[in-house]
Write an enzyme that holds these catalytic residues in place. Structure first.
Site, PDB file in Angstrom:
ATOM      1  N   GLY A  48       0.859  -1.097  -0.128  1.00  0.00           N
ATOM      2  CA  GLY A  48      -0.054  -0.176  -0.017  1.00  0.00           C
ATOM      3  C   GLY A  48       0.748   1.048  -0.006  1.00  0.00           C
ATOM      4  O   GLY A  48       1.972   1.398   0.654  1.00  0.00           O
ATOM      5  N   ASN A  52       4.330   1.853   2.210  1.00  0.00           N
ATOM      6  CA  ASN A  52       5.707   1.799   1.611  1.00  0.00           C
ATOM      7  C   ASN A  52       6.308   3.168   1.555  1.00  0.00           C
ATOM      8  O   ASN A  52       7.558   3.248   1.893  1.00  0.00           O
ATOM      9  CB  ASN A  52       5.408   1.455   0.114  1.00  0.00           C
ATOM     10  CG  ASN A  52       4.622   0.154  -0.154  1.00  0.00           C
ATOM     11  OD1 ASN A  52       4.680  -0.785   0.868  1.00  0.00           O
ATOM     12  ND2 ASN A  52       4.171   0.093  -1.279  1.00  0.00           N
ATOM     13  N   ASN A 191       4.634   9.302 -12.683  1.00  0.00           N
ATOM     14  CA  ASN A 191       5.510   8.813 -13.374  1.00  0.00           C
ATOM     15  C   ASN A 191       5.347   9.223 -14.824  1.00  0.00           C
ATOM     16  O   ASN A 191       4.351   9.789 -15.046  1.00  0.00           O
ATOM     17  CB  ASN A 191       5.420   7.183 -13.188  1.00  0.00           C
ATOM     18  CG  ASN A 191       3.994   6.543 -13.803  1.00  0.00           C
ATOM     19  OD1 ASN A 191       3.439   7.098 -14.494  1.00  0.00           O
ATOM     20  ND2 ASN A 191       3.759   5.453 -13.220  1.00  0.00           N
ATOM     21  N   GLY A 221      11.858   5.718 -14.343  1.00  0.00           N
ATOM     22  CA  GLY A 221      12.376   4.491 -14.029  1.00  0.00           C
ATOM     23  C   GLY A 221      13.822   4.359 -14.288  1.00  0.00           C
ATOM     24  O   GLY A 221      14.394   5.414 -13.641  1.00  0.00           O
ATOM     25  N   ASP A 252       7.199   4.376  -4.523  1.00  0.00           N
ATOM     26  CA  ASP A 252       7.035   4.917  -3.079  1.00  0.00           C
ATOM     27  C   ASP A 252       8.024   4.899  -2.328  1.00  0.00           C
ATOM     28  O   ASP A 252       8.207   6.039  -1.617  1.00  0.00           O
ATOM     29  CB  ASP A 252       6.014   3.671  -2.204  1.00  0.00           C
ATOM     30  CG  ASP A 252       4.552   3.493  -2.911  1.00  0.00           C
ATOM     31  OD1 ASP A 252       4.058   4.455  -3.588  1.00  0.00           O
ATOM     32  OD2 ASP A 252       4.100   2.405  -2.986  1.00  0.00           O
TER      33      ASP A 252
END
Length: 308
Positions: A48, A52, A191, A221, A252
């Protein structure tokens, strides 16, 4: 200084598919999709977004205060948070419902397919945010729809600056609602995919949005991240991980580091660099809350200035 973390607490069931999804799904047959994946590896972890993020922030030495709901099966999670030294005064439990559950399948290219049962998370709006002299910063992470809307309003009323992190909850909101979130927030983080969706729904470019907040970060990423401030952006390079094992919870972990840096008044690019470092540690371990630091936090000496 404490950071309020509004978001989900969930149990993650993480499965590993040793092939590639793309090799099993026929694009021309999506209208009759019927596939099965053999997953030799399966594990259940605490997860969650709120849990995190709190884990990452606590690991760095911060003071996270998750605001979230657990179900009747959540006693083990509550105990874990307390054993980690995380303040649980804002963690509630809902009777006759399960804690949120995420079923996450990852292929060999680290693509993921996720099924999510919200459970007790849908009652997170029962929590009300009030002004608190100890809380100087907050984050709105994916949560129940009503909770995200109401908590953003309450943070504004309480005078607490916050990070808007819509994540996988972004599709729940229309353009008007997302524009309001951005205008209320002090920082926005998404992101690459979420950034494109946010631009499409709000009608604003990343440059536009960055002029409405103190800063906007788009994580990329393995390519690092873009830090946007007042219409201009810089790229903060990624940190090479020791291994690529499991991407679950990397974003997270990054956000936990972001909060740690913001609490200390660091420049946003420096916060992002620490986030990239923590994300690289996390991806080398299975599960979202099983990594440890391989560096001294003191080596990231406090920057000048304080959080306004």
């Amino acid at each position: 200084m404490a950071a309020l973390i509004c978001g989900s607490l969930a149990f993650d069931t993480i499965m590993t598919f040793e092939g590639r999804f793309a090799e099993q799904i026929l694009p021309e047959q999506l209208h009759i999709l019927n596939v099965s994946f053999l997953v030799p590896s399966l594990r259940r972890d605490f997860g969650g977004c709120a849990g995190n993020i709190a884990y990452g922030l606590k690991l760095l030495g911060g003071d996270p205060r998750p605001m979230a709901m657990l179900g009747t099966d959540g006693s083990d999670y509550l105990q874990r948070l307390q054993e980690l030294g995380v303040d649980t005064r804002h963690v509630g439990q809902v009777e006759d419902t399960y804690t949120a559950q995420a079923l996450i399948m990852t292929d060999r290219d680290n693509n993921q397919i996720t099924a999510f049962h919200p459970g007790a998370m849908m009652q997170a709006h029962r929590h009300r945010i009030e002004a608190d002299d100890e809380v100087k910063l907050a984050i709105i992470a994916p949560d129940g729809r009503d909770a995200m809307l109401q908590h953003a309003d309450q943070l504004v009323q309480a005078g607490i600056p916050f990070v808007f992190d819509p994540g996988q909850g972004l599709p729940m909101f229309n353009g008007e609602e997302l524009r309001r979130f951005v205008e209320q927030a002090s920082w926005v983080t998404v992101n690459d995919y979420e950034g494109k969706m946010l631009c499409e729904r709000t009608g604003w470019s990343l440059a536009d949005m960055s002029r409405k907040v103190r800063g906007l970060v788009v994580t990329l990423g393995a390519e690092g991240c873009e830090v946007w401030e007042q219409g201009e952006h810089t790229v903060v390079p990624a940190v090479e991980p020791a291994a690529v094992v499991d991407p679950t919870g990397c974003g997270d972990a990054w956000r936990g580091a972001l909060l740690f840096g913001l609490e200390r008044g660091w420049p946003l690019s420096r916060c992002a660099a620490l986030g990239n470092r923590l994300g690289a540690l996390k991806i080398a371990q299975r599960g979202p809350q099983n990594y440890t630091l391989d560096f001294s936090v003191e080596s990231w000496a406090d920057g000048a200035g304080a959080l306004a």
